[in-house]
Every structure is written in C-alpha cells, then in structure tokens.
Design a protein around this motif. Structure first.
Motif, PDB file in Angstrom:
ATOM      1  N   TYR A   1       0.847  -1.192   0.000  1.00 12.08           N
ATOM      2  CA  TYR A   1       0.000   0.000   0.000  1.00 12.08           C
ATOM      3  C   TYR A   1       0.882   1.242   0.000  1.00 12.08           C
ATOM      4  CZ  TYR A   1      -3.603  -3.311   1.391  1.00 12.08           C
ATOM      5  OH  TYR A   1      -4.446  -4.380   1.440  1.00 12.08           O
ATOM      6  N   VAL A   2       0.554   2.159  -0.893  1.00 14.78           N
ATOM      7  CA  VAL A   2       1.238   3.455  -0.945  1.00 14.78           C
ATOM      8  C   VAL A   2       0.131   4.495  -0.794  1.00 14.78           C
ATOM      9  CG1 VAL A   2       2.733   4.971  -2.287  1.00 14.78           C
ATOM     10  CG2 VAL A   2       2.959   2.474  -2.523  1.00 14.78           C
ATOM     11  N   ILE A   3      -0.020   4.994   0.429  1.00 14.94           N
ATOM     12  CA  ILE A   3      -1.162   5.853   0.740  1.00 14.94           C
ATOM     13  C   ILE A   3      -0.676   7.289   0.842  1.00 14.94           C
ATOM     14  CG2 ILE A   3      -3.022   6.310   2.385  1.00 14.94           C
ATOM     15  CD1 ILE A   3      -2.608   3.264   3.261  1.00 14.94           C
ATOM     16  N   ALA A   4      -1.081   8.119  -0.134  1.00 16.50           N
ATOM     17  CA  ALA A   4      -0.647   9.514  -0.181  1.00 16.50           C
ATOM     18  C   ALA A   4      -1.674  10.381   0.533  1.00 16.50           C
ATOM     19  CB  ALA A   4      -0.496   9.960  -1.629  1.00 16.50           C
ATOM     20  N   VAL A   5      -1.190  11.382   1.290  1.00 16.32           N
ATOM     21  CA  VAL A   5      -2.082  12.295   2.009  1.00 16.32           C
ATOM     22  C   VAL A   5      -1.694  13.721   1.650  1.00 16.32           C
ATOM     23  CG1 VAL A   5      -2.865  13.071   4.285  1.00 16.32           C
ATOM     24  CG2 VAL A   5      -2.259  10.653   3.941  1.00 16.32           C
ATOM     25  N   ASP A   6      -2.652  14.487   1.108  1.00 12.31           N
ATOM     26  CA  ASP A   6      -2.377  15.890   0.789  1.00 12.31           C
ATOM     27  C   ASP A   6      -3.699  16.641   0.694  1.00 12.31           C
ATOM     28  OD1 ASP A   6       0.246  17.489  -0.362  1.00 12.31           O
ATOM     29  OD2 ASP A   6      -1.646  18.349  -1.040  1.00 12.31           O
ATOM     30  N   PRO A   7      -3.735  17.902   1.146  1.00 14.58           N
ATOM     31  CA  PRO A   7      -4.998  18.648   1.067  1.00 14.58           C
ATOM     32  C   PRO A   7      -5.374  19.048  -0.369  1.00 14.58           C
ATOM     33  CG  PRO A   7      -3.258  20.010   2.035  1.00 14.58           C
ATOM     34  CD  PRO A   7      -2.702  18.635   1.878  1.00 14.58           C
ATOM     35  N   LEU A   8      -4.414  19.079  -1.292  1.00 11.33           N
ATOM     36  CA  LEU A   8      -4.717  19.575  -2.642  1.00 11.33           C
ATOM     37  C   LEU A   8      -5.040  18.444  -3.618  1.00 11.33           C
ATOM     38  CD1 LEU A   8      -2.012  22.353  -3.084  1.00 11.33           C
ATOM     39  CD2 LEU A   8      -4.417  22.634  -2.510  1.00 11.33           C
ATOM     40  N   GLU A   9      -6.162  18.639  -4.354  1.00  4.53           N
ATOM     41  CA  GLU A   9      -6.643  17.599  -5.253  1.00  4.53           C
ATOM     42  C   GLU A   9      -5.629  17.297  -6.362  1.00  4.53           C
ATOM     43  OE1 GLU A   9     -10.396  18.488  -7.045  1.00  4.53           O
ATOM     44  OE2 GLU A   9     -10.672  16.421  -7.746  1.00  4.53           O
ATOM     45  N   ASN A  10      -4.987  18.353  -6.921  1.00  2.00           N
ATOM     46  CA  ASN A  10      -4.058  18.093  -8.038  1.00  2.00           C
ATOM     47  C   ASN A  10      -2.885  17.235  -7.584  1.00  2.00           C
ATOM     48  OD1 ASN A  10      -2.820  20.347  -6.610  1.00  2.00           O
ATOM     49  ND2 ASN A  10      -1.530  20.681  -8.398  1.00  2.00           N
ATOM     50  N   LYS A  11      -2.466  17.412  -6.325  1.00  2.00           N
ATOM     51  CA  LYS A  11      -1.354  16.596  -5.826  1.00  2.00           C
ATOM     52  C   LYS A  11      -1.808  15.172  -5.537  1.00  2.00           C
ATOM     53  CE  LYS A  11       1.632  20.258  -4.162  1.00  2.00           C
ATOM     54  NZ  LYS A  11       2.238  20.954  -3.030  1.00  2.00           N
ATOM     55  N   ARG A  12      -3.034  15.017  -5.062  1.00  2.00           N
ATOM     56  CA  ARG A  12      -3.552  13.658  -4.827  1.00  2.00           C
ATOM     57  C   ARG A  12      -3.692  12.910  -6.149  1.00  2.00           C
ATOM     58  NH1 ARG A  12      -7.092  16.426  -1.355  1.00  2.00           N
ATOM     59  NH2 ARG A  12      -8.898  16.027  -2.703  1.00  2.00           N
ATOM     60  N   GLU A  13      -4.167  13.622  -7.185  1.00  2.00           N
ATOM     61  CA  GLU A  13      -4.308  12.972  -8.507  1.00  2.00           C
ATOM     62  C   GLU A  13      -2.950  12.550  -9.050  1.00  2.00           C
ATOM     63  OE1 GLU A  13      -8.324  15.376  -9.869  1.00  2.00           O
ATOM     64  OE2 GLU A  13      -6.455  15.733 -10.962  1.00  2.00           O
ATOM     65  N   LEU A  14      -1.958  13.452  -8.900  1.00  2.00           N
ATOM     66  CA  LEU A  14      -0.622  13.123  -9.410  1.00  2.00           C
ATOM     67  C   LEU A  14      -0.015  11.962  -8.620  1.00  2.00           C
ATOM     68  CD1 LEU A  14       1.556  13.750 -11.440  1.00  2.00           C
ATOM     69  CD2 LEU A  14       2.335  15.636 -10.002  1.00  2.00           C
ATOM     70  N   ALA A  15      -0.287  11.920  -7.310  1.00  2.00           N
ATOM     71  CA  ALA A  15       0.218  10.813  -6.489  1.00  2.00           C
ATOM     72  C   ALA A  15      -0.292   9.484  -7.021  1.00  2.00           C
ATOM     73  CB  ALA A  15      -0.195  11.005  -5.030  1.00  2.00           C
ATOM     74  N   ILE A  16      -1.570   9.434  -7.398  1.00  2.00           N
ATOM     75  CA  ILE A  16      -2.142   8.199  -7.953  1.00  2.00           C
ATOM     76  C   ILE A  16      -1.460   7.863  -9.284  1.00  2.00           C
ATOM     77  CG2 ILE A  16      -4.244   7.181  -8.958  1.00  2.00           C
ATOM     78  CD1 ILE A  16      -4.508   7.252  -5.952  1.00  2.00           C
ATOM     79  N   GLU A  17      -1.264   8.908 -10.109  1.00  2.00           N
ATOM     80  CA  GLU A  17      -0.601   8.691 -11.403  1.00  2.00           C
ATOM     81  C   GLU A  17       0.812   8.137 -11.220  1.00  2.00           C
ATOM     82  OE1 GLU A  17       0.457  11.574 -15.088  1.00  2.00           O
ATOM     83  OE2 GLU A  17      -1.262  12.183 -13.893  1.00  2.00           O
ATOM     84  N   LEU A  18       1.468   8.563 -10.140  1.00  2.00           N
ATOM     85  CA  LEU A  18       2.865   8.166  -9.920  1.00  2.00           C
ATOM     86  C   LEU A  18       2.988   6.870  -9.105  1.00  2.00           C
ATOM     87  CD1 LEU A  18       4.460  11.683  -9.234  1.00  2.00           C
ATOM     88  CD2 LEU A  18       4.617  10.313 -11.316  1.00  2.00           C
ATOM     89  N   GLY A  19       1.866   6.257  -8.760  1.00  2.00           N
ATOM     90  CA  GLY A  19       1.971   4.930  -8.147  1.00  2.00           C
ATOM     91  C   GLY A  19       1.317   4.759  -6.793  1.00  2.00           C
ATOM     92  N   ALA A  20       0.692   5.811  -6.240  1.00  2.00           N
ATOM     93  CA  ALA A  20      -0.004   5.636  -4.958  1.00  2.00           C
ATOM     94  C   ALA A  20      -1.211   4.715  -5.160  1.00  2.00           C
ATOM     95  CB  ALA A  20      -0.443   6.987  -4.401  1.00  2.00           C
ATOM     96  N   THR A  21      -1.466   3.854  -4.182  1.00  2.00           N
ATOM     97  CA  THR A  21      -2.650   2.990  -4.275  1.00  2.00           C
ATOM     98  C   THR A  21      -3.887   3.717  -3.750  1.00  2.00           C
ATOM     99  OG1 THR A  21      -2.114   2.050  -2.106  1.00  2.00           O
ATOM    100  CG2 THR A  21      -1.320   0.850  -4.047  1.00  2.00           C
ATOM    101  N   HIS A  22      -3.681   4.702  -2.869  1.00  2.00           N
ATOM    102  CA  HIS A  22      -4.784   5.487  -2.306  1.00  2.00           C
ATOM    103  C   HIS A  22      -4.298   6.930  -2.140  1.00  2.00           C
ATOM    104  CE1 HIS A  22      -5.354   1.351  -0.934  1.00  2.00           C
ATOM    105  NE2 HIS A  22      -6.659   1.598  -0.851  1.00  2.00           N
ATOM    106  N   ALA A  23      -5.209   7.893  -2.245  1.00  2.00           N
ATOM    107  CA  ALA A  23      -4.858   9.294  -1.981  1.00  2.00           C
ATOM    108  C   ALA A  23      -5.961   9.900  -1.130  1.00  2.00           C
ATOM    109  CB  ALA A  23      -4.692  10.058  -3.289  1.00  2.00           C
ATOM    110  N   LEU A  24      -5.585  10.406   0.043  1.00  2.00           N
ATOM    111  CA  LEU A  24      -6.570  10.861   1.023  1.00  2.00           C
ATOM    112  C   LEU A  24      -6.340  12.312   1.399  1.00  2.00           C
ATOM    113  CD1 LEU A  24      -6.226   7.777   3.422  1.00  2.00           C
ATOM    114  CD2 LEU A  24      -7.927   8.076   1.601  1.00  2.00           C
ATOM    115  N   GLU A  25      -7.426  12.947   1.856  1.00  2.00           N
ATOM    116  CA  GLU A  25      -7.312  14.313   2.383  1.00  2.00           C
ATOM    117  C   GLU A  25      -6.973  14.234   3.866  1.00  2.00           C
ATOM    118  OE1 GLU A  25     -10.222  17.429   1.437  1.00  2.00           O
ATOM    119  OE2 GLU A  25     -11.216  15.863   0.256  1.00  2.00           O
ATOM    120  N   PRO A  26      -6.137  15.159   4.387  1.00  2.00           N
ATOM    121  CA  PRO A  26      -5.807  15.088   5.823  1.00  2.00           C
ATOM    122  C   PRO A  26      -7.015  15.322   6.721  1.00  2.00           C
ATOM    123  CG  PRO A  26      -4.713  16.956   4.744  1.00  2.00           C
ATOM    124  CD  PRO A  26      -5.397  16.176   3.675  1.00  2.00           C
TER     125      PRO A  26
END
Ligand SMILES: [Zn+2]
Ligand SMILES: [Zn+2]
Length: 364
Positions: free
Chosen positions: A208-233
C-alpha cells in the motif's frame, strides 16, 4: 574571479534582486559550474521567509544541474570541462569518521569553502554561500565532492531535481526506512519530496502506498505516480488506514511536510514495529510531543532523514538508471520553468502550494 548575475536575498521576507556579483575562482578540490537549471526547494523558501536564520546578503538555491566550466588548480578529478553534473549541498571531506562510515550527510570535515564564501558584492562585501551552493545564479563554485556526473541526454531541469528533492524523497524510502516488498507506506505531504517517496515506495513494491495531501491536483498526481490510495488530511485517516490495512496501520509513515500538526497526526498511523520518518524540516523552534510509553510498548521508531540519508555519488547514478528504465517519472515533477529574472514569480508559485517543483533556468 568572474562577474555573474545572481538572485540575491538582502533581507528576510523581501523579494530577491537580480544583481551582478563577484564569483571567486575555484581553488584546489573546487570546481566552477555553469548553472543550466536550479530547482526551488522549500528549504530555500524557509530561509528567504525568515523561518531559519542565515547571514544576509545570501544567494540561495541548491538543486543544480549544469556544465563544468573550470576545475581548480591541483584538483584530481575525472571531470572535464563541458561535462554535465548535478550539484548537491552534500559536501564530504572523505577523511572524518562520518565519511569513513559512508554517512555523507553527517560529514564533520572543515573544508576551505566552510570558512570562506566564493561570493561577494561588486564593492567587496561578503555574500553568504547559501546551502553550500548559491545556485540561484549563472554560475557556482563548489567543492568537488558536491558534483556528480550525469549523462548529457538527461534534461537539465530533470537532473536538477536529483540534487535535492527527488534524492531526499527516494532516499527516505530506500536508505532511511529501507522499505521492503509488501510493506505499508503512508506519505504525508505530496510536494516534490513526498511524490518522490510515493515513487520510491512503488519501486520498492510496497503493498500500500497511501498519499495524504490537502490539494486535489497533488492527490491525482500521487495516484498517477503509483499511490494505491490518496486521502485528504481532514478525513479520519486512522480509521480509513485501519480499514485499508485490515487493522494493521503503516510500517512507515513519511512526513514530507513541515507542518507541525502533521507530525502528531502521523504518530497515530504507525503499526507496532513501524516507524515515523521525518523528512520535512519545520522552522526553528517548532516542538512536537509524543507518548514515549506507547512508543516503547509498540516497538516503534522515529527516524530523522536529512537529504534521504543519501550518498550522492552512489544514489544519483542509481536514480538516473531508474529514470532510464521508465521507473522514475521526473517529467511530471517539474511544474514550470522560469528565467532567473522571474525568480520571484517562481518562488510565489512554490509558496502557493500548487506546484511540485518550479525550476530556474538562468541560460534561457
Ligand atoms: Zn532542498
Ligand atoms: Zn567528512
């Protein structure tokens, strides 16, 4: 001595000014590099905005790529004029205990450039050599250990990122935490460093690679770069990550933001035997609290990760190989490029939080 244009910070919390300044010639074991690209790191901004103390005037900038222009007399090196290099702030003497142990980031050696700056105003006032580099300029003079050769087909803006942001994020995963296949990772803060950690966790085959960031564009990019999940803090991260991991929580939580609240929140997300990895560096004076009894009872660790515990002469060539193999995306890490003259706009884009990395290209 050469005259160069540089972006000088004369006082904290003010715009940088483009000035013509003196760059002294390299001496033994030193090298002059023409800057082709210098990425902006949050450390530069923390200094400019007064979060850390430094002597003014100063030229900051420490994620540099460029071409070797002059080698100091008497220097033994394989580098030639015209060679492409990445310049990092990590300077090693090769002789101290830390160097002998391979702990490049902890070198305690005293070199000439620790004692004297190669930068001065035209009237002779010393200018601080910011972060050992002074990369917001047309040229830099640095210690030979700070330069790592890279291939000419690696675009300069991509190469610059290897000098700090990407090296720090990947190094936190590979060197500091030593993430293994099947581990659960959480990356809090998805700027350039955090997104490099996301890529590192994927390369390490974390389950699991779970990215956490308040900004949507960064969460989307995290998924593109390999995160399995992207969450808001703002979400209930503890509960969501428990659900994702079947109640286990994370083997490693990487805190890639300097926000103090992120540290206490991240402590709640670590599994027994897991570790908190502190990658982002808060301003001077920031304190954090934790429960030492719980930490001991759960066999947890807190790991500091300066520059990803990297050894640039080993890690930068390895990162180039990952890029060449298509495993490390550098293109998506560069949000925009600016000429040196527009550096204040580039700094403001980084301050806004929306950019991953803005890169200054002095020759453009
Ligand atoms: Zn940096
Ligand atoms: Zn040393």
């Amino acid at each position: 001595m050469t005259l160069i244009k540089a972006a000088v910070c004369n006082e904290s919390k003010t715009d940088l000014t483009i000035e013509e300044i003196k760059l002294l010639s390299p001496e033994q074991d030193e090298i002059r590099v023409t800057v082709e690209a210098c990425a902006i790191c949050h450390s530069d901004i923390t200094y400019i905005d007064g979060g850390w103390s430094i002597g003014y005037p100063v030229v900051l900038g420490h994620e540099v790529s460029g071409k070797v222009t002059e080698v100091g007399p008497g220097t033994k090196t394989k580098l030639d004029i015209g060679d492409q290099v990445v310049v990092s702030l990590i300077r090693t003497c090769g002789k101290c205990l830390a160097c002998k142990r391979g702990h490049d980031v902890a070198c305690t050696g005293k070199l000439r450039l620790h004692e004297t700056s190669p930068l001065a105003t035209k009237t002779g006032e010393v200018i601080t050599h910011g972060l050992n580099t002074g990369g917001f300029a047309e040229e830099v003079v640095v210690h030979i250990s700070q330069c790592v050769p890279v291939p000419k087909d690696l675009p300069a803006a991509f190469a610059a990122l290897l000098g700090c942001g990407v090296m720090t994020g990947l190094g936190a995963v590979f060197n500091t935490a030593q993430v293994e296949s099947g581990d659960t990772t959480v990356i809090v803060g998805c700027g350039g460093v955090g997104l490099a950690s996301v890529q590192g966790a994927k390369i390490s085959e974390a389950e699991y690679v779970i990215a956490v960031d308040p900004l949507e564009n960064k969460r989307e990019l995290a998924i593109e770069l390999g995160a399995t999940h992207a969450l808001e803090p703002s979400e209930d991260l503890h509960e969501i990550i428990q659900d994702i991991t079947g109640g286990r929580l994370a083997d490693f939580v990487f805190v890639s933001t300097a926000a103090p609240s992120a540290i206490s929140m991240s402590m709640q997300l670590i599994a027994p035997m897991g570790a908190l990895v502190l990658v982002g560096m808060p301003e001077d004076g920031v304190k954090s609290e934790f429960d030492p009894g719980l930490l001991a009872a759960r066999n947890q660790r807190i790991l500091g990760s300066k520059m990803g515990t990297s050894k640039p002469h080993f890690d930068i060539p390895a990162m180039v190989d990952l890029w060449r193999d298509g495993k490390l995306d550098l293109e998506n890490m560069v949000s925009s490029t600016y000429p040196l003259e527009n550096i204040n706009d580039a700094l403001n884009e980084m301050r806004s939080g929306s950019a991953i990395r803005t890169v200054i290209c002095p020759g453009v």
